[in-house]
Design a protein around this motif. Structure first.
Motif, PDB file in Angstrom:
ATOM      1  N   ALA A 258      52.502  33.833  37.858  1.00  0.00           N
ATOM      2  CA  ALA A 258      51.949  34.852  38.298  1.00  0.00           C
ATOM      3  C   ALA A 258      50.654  34.706  39.155  1.00  0.00           C
ATOM      4  O   ALA A 258      49.841  33.931  38.480  1.00  0.00           O
ATOM      5  CB  ALA A 258      51.868  36.035  37.346  1.00  0.00           C
ATOM      6  N   ALA A 259      50.432  35.215  40.572  1.00  0.00           N
ATOM      7  CA  ALA A 259      49.254  35.076  41.031  1.00  0.00           C
ATOM      8  C   ALA A 259      48.318  36.299  40.498  1.00  0.00           C
ATOM      9  O   ALA A 259      48.654  37.298  40.498  1.00  0.00           O
ATOM     10  CB  ALA A 259      49.424  35.208  42.499  1.00  0.00           C
ATOM     11  N   VAL A 260      47.206  35.694  40.197  1.00  0.00           N
ATOM     12  CA  VAL A 260      46.129  36.637  39.457  1.00  0.00           C
ATOM     13  C   VAL A 260      44.804  36.399  40.145  1.00  0.00           C
ATOM     14  O   VAL A 260      44.600  35.510  40.523  1.00  0.00           O
ATOM     15  CB  VAL A 260      45.888  36.608  37.884  1.00  0.00           C
ATOM     16  N   GLY A 261      44.103  37.813  40.152  1.00  0.00           N
ATOM     17  CA  GLY A 261      42.476  37.676  40.273  1.00  0.00           C
ATOM     18  C   GLY A 261      41.799  37.309  39.155  1.00  0.00           C
ATOM     19  O   GLY A 261      42.039  37.447  38.019  1.00  0.00           O
ATOM     20  N   SER A 262      40.541  36.612  39.349  1.00  0.00           N
ATOM     21  CA  SER A 262      39.744  36.358  38.080  1.00  0.00           C
ATOM     22  C   SER A 262      38.539  37.442  37.866  1.00  0.00           C
ATOM     23  O   SER A 262      37.986  37.856  38.706  1.00  0.00           O
ATOM     24  CB  SER A 262      39.146  35.029  38.401  1.00  0.00           C
TER      25      SER A 262
ATOM     26  N   ARG B  23      47.989  48.037  46.319  1.00  0.00           N
ATOM     27  CA  ARG B  23      46.347  47.826  46.835  1.00  0.00           C
ATOM     28  C   ARG B  23      45.958  46.975  45.690  1.00  0.00           C
ATOM     29  O   ARG B  23      46.228  47.037  44.668  1.00  0.00           O
ATOM     30  CB  ARG B  23      45.880  49.162  46.981  1.00  0.00           C
ATOM     31  N   PHE B  24      44.692  46.200  46.233  1.00  0.00           N
ATOM     32  CA  PHE B  24      43.625  45.733  45.280  1.00  0.00           C
ATOM     33  C   PHE B  24      42.837  46.688  44.671  1.00  0.00           C
ATOM     34  O   PHE B  24      42.781  47.657  45.178  1.00  0.00           O
ATOM     35  CB  PHE B  24      43.040  44.618  45.890  1.00  0.00           C
ATOM     36  N   SER B  25      42.073  46.328  43.735  1.00  0.00           N
ATOM     37  CA  SER B  25      41.119  47.368  42.970  1.00  0.00           C
ATOM     38  C   SER B  25      39.937  47.531  43.789  1.00  0.00           C
ATOM     39  O   SER B  25      39.470  46.772  44.876  1.00  0.00           O
ATOM     40  CB  SER B  25      40.564  46.612  41.739  1.00  0.00           C
TER      41      SER B  25
ATOM     42  N   ILE C  39      41.797  38.236  33.704  1.00  0.00           N
ATOM     43  CA  ILE C  39      42.443  38.135  34.986  1.00  0.00           C
ATOM     44  C   ILE C  39      43.072  39.370  35.362  1.00  0.00           C
ATOM     45  O   ILE C  39      43.218  40.101  34.539  1.00  0.00           O
ATOM     46  CB  ILE C  39      43.609  36.875  34.720  1.00  0.00           C
ATOM     47  N   ILE C  40      43.588  39.312  36.535  1.00  0.00           N
ATOM     48  CA  ILE C  40      44.121  41.034  36.968  1.00  0.00           C
ATOM     49  C   ILE C  40      45.283  40.299  37.987  1.00  0.00           C
ATOM     50  O   ILE C  40      45.155  39.677  38.997  1.00  0.00           O
ATOM     51  CB  ILE C  40      43.087  41.633  37.703  1.00  0.00           C
ATOM     52  N   GLY C  41      46.385  41.241  37.571  1.00  0.00           N
ATOM     53  CA  GLY C  41      47.586  41.191  38.631  1.00  0.00           C
ATOM     54  C   GLY C  41      48.379  42.367  38.654  1.00  0.00           C
ATOM     55  O   GLY C  41      47.819  43.468  38.292  1.00  0.00           O
ATOM     56  N   MET C  42      49.531  42.349  39.189  1.00  0.00           N
ATOM     57  CA  MET C  42      50.446  43.540  39.615  1.00  0.00           C
ATOM     58  C   MET C  42      51.857  43.480  39.134  1.00  0.00           C
ATOM     59  O   MET C  42      52.707  44.588  39.258  1.00  0.00           O
ATOM     60  CB  MET C  42      50.502  43.833  41.191  1.00  0.00           C
ATOM     61  N   THR C  43      52.078  42.572  38.207  1.00  0.00           N
ATOM     62  CA  THR C  43      53.651  42.311  37.760  1.00  0.00           C
ATOM     63  C   THR C  43      54.159  42.244  36.454  1.00  0.00           C
ATOM     64  O   THR C  43      55.235  42.368  36.296  1.00  0.00           O
ATOM     65  CB  THR C  43      54.212  41.270  38.725  1.00  0.00           C
TER      66      THR C  43
ATOM     67  N   ALA D 286      45.002  31.746  38.952  1.00  0.00           N
ATOM     68  CA  ALA D 286      43.775  32.433  39.534  1.00  0.00           C
ATOM     69  C   ALA D 286      43.743  32.065  41.221  1.00  0.00           C
ATOM     70  O   ALA D 286      43.667  31.001  41.384  1.00  0.00           O
ATOM     71  CB  ALA D 286      42.385  32.158  38.957  1.00  0.00           C
ATOM     72  N   THR D 287      43.945  33.076  41.881  1.00  0.00           N
ATOM     73  CA  THR D 287      44.071  32.638  43.406  1.00  0.00           C
ATOM     74  C   THR D 287      42.723  33.300  43.953  1.00  0.00           C
ATOM     75  O   THR D 287      42.311  32.932  45.224  1.00  0.00           O
ATOM     76  CB  THR D 287      45.015  33.602  44.023  1.00  0.00           C
ATOM     77  N   ASP D 288      41.875  34.018  43.259  1.00  0.00           N
ATOM     78  CA  ASP D 288      40.656  34.676  43.951  1.00  0.00           C
ATOM     79  C   ASP D 288      40.126  35.168  42.867  1.00  0.00           C
ATOM     80  O   ASP D 288      40.385  35.345  41.630  1.00  0.00           O
ATOM     81  CB  ASP D 288      41.182  35.731  44.786  1.00  0.00           C
ATOM     82  N   TYR D 289      38.648  35.371  43.057  1.00  0.00           N
ATOM     83  CA  TYR D 289      37.641  36.216  42.384  1.00  0.00           C
ATOM     84  C   TYR D 289      38.002  37.554  42.778  1.00  0.00           C
ATOM     85  O   TYR D 289      38.128  37.894  43.801  1.00  0.00           O
ATOM     86  CB  TYR D 289      36.270  35.975  42.321  1.00  0.00           C
ATOM     87  N   ASP D 290      38.348  38.403  41.833  1.00  0.00           N
ATOM     88  CA  ASP D 290      38.422  39.929  42.138  1.00  0.00           C
ATOM     89  C   ASP D 290      37.245  40.345  42.767  1.00  0.00           C
ATOM     90  O   ASP D 290      36.107  39.660  42.711  1.00  0.00           O
ATOM     91  CB  ASP D 290      39.195  40.840  40.987  1.00  0.00           C
ATOM     92  N   CYS D 291      37.329  41.484  43.277  1.00  0.00           N
ATOM     93  CA  CYS D 291      36.030  42.176  44.370  1.00  0.00           C
ATOM     94  C   CYS D 291      34.638  42.462  43.360  1.00  0.00           C
ATOM     95  O   CYS D 291      33.631  42.582  44.322  1.00  0.00           O
ATOM     96  CB  CYS D 291      36.428  43.259  45.079  1.00  0.00           C
TER      97      CYS D 291
END
Ligand code: ADE
Length: 275
Positions: free
Chosen positions: A87-91, A170-172, A187-191, A212-217
């Motif tokens: 899973a791709a997730v935000g950090s 959408r992202f958060s 971490i944060i994801g959608m699935t 982790a593909t990114d830092y979340d916003c």
């Protein structure tokens, strides 16, 4: 010793049929409708595996519309004992950098539109009511093998984490992202919800390698799809390598007791009388 068969649910890069020996496409219909795509059955390092693209091979199905019940049911129907997923997730944590891996051990469910049970009282569903426990949410023994495999490959891997699952697509917002940090999200994801829940109801040993593909916003920057995809593509070979290392190890273990325990957990979750 129980023979294992390992379902692999993944995104781009993991749909490559060349990963498999003797790969055969199989259309499976379920009482809950069609899975996201064909199942591709074959062997990796002599172990029976089944590939399934969570969003379809053309990545056309958004997180809300993935037929999670059909996906898990189909894997169970073809005899899977395990499901390992990427899973791709935000950090949500400074120390988890884009490109790092996390083996989540729990989740915070923020989805709103997804059916989370096979026991839903419908005519196609299973009879009864099942209160499946979500601790442990992921199979500890399978998680451990994924973790050790990632460590041996020298990857930056975090051994546990709370995965926040949002409805998407959408992202958060920044306020949401900060709230998720405050309540203990890692971490944060959608699935992964309801996938992990349904796998547990199906008695499967399920674990995830999250990238982790990114830092979340919360991190004072904008999350966008091109940067998420760029990090994913750069690191997807690492996920494949984790799976290639883990698969023969999973097959080497005797899972008889764990799979029995999985069944018992479902049985004990069934409500048989009014309370
Ligand atoms: N998947 C990858 N990055 C994400 C993020 N920041 N939020 C939700 N899902 C994601």
């Amino acid at each position: 010793m129980t023979k294992v068969k390992i379902g692999i649910i993944g995104g781009s890069g993991l749909n490559n049929p060349e990963l498999l020996k003797n790969g055969v496409e199989k259309n499976v219909e379920t009482p809950f409708g069609s899975p996201s795509d064909v199942l591709i059955e074959g062997q990796i390092k002599g172990v029976d595996v089944v590939l399934l693209a969570r969003h379809g091979r053309g990545h056309t199905i958004n997180p809300t519309n993935v037929n999670y019940r059909a996906n898990i049911w189909a894997l169970k129907t073809v005899g899977c004992t395990h499901v390992i997923v990427s899973a791709a997730v935000g950090s949500l944590r400074e120390e988890i950098k884009p490109g790092d891996f996390v083996i989540p051990d729990s989740f915070i469910d923020r989805t709103t539109k997804r059916i989370q049970t096979f026991y839903d009282g419908s005519k196609e569903g299973l009879p009864g009511v099942c209160h499946i426990p979500m601790e442990p949410a992921f199979c500890p023994a399978t998680r451990n093998i994924l973790l050790e495999s990632a460590q041996e490959l020298g990857l930056q891997v975090h051994p546990c984490g709370n995965l926040v699952v949002i409805e998407g697509p959408r992202f958060s917002s920044k306020a949401e992202s900060n709230m998720f940090r405050k309540v203990g999200g890692t971490i944060i994801g959608m699935t992964l919800v309801p996938e992990v829940v349904l796998a547990k109801e199906a008695g499967l040993s399920y674990a995830c390698v999250a990238m982790a593909t990114d830092y979340d916003c919360w991190y004072d920057h904008v999350v966008d799809v091109p940067s998420v995809l760029a990090t994913f593509k750069k690191n997807v070979d690492n996920i494949i390598n984790v799976f290639l290392t883990a698969i023969p190890r999973i097959a080497k273990e005797d899972w008889t007791d764990i799979l029995e325990q999985n069944k018992l957990t479902v049985k004990n979750g069934m409500q048989s009388e009014q309370v």
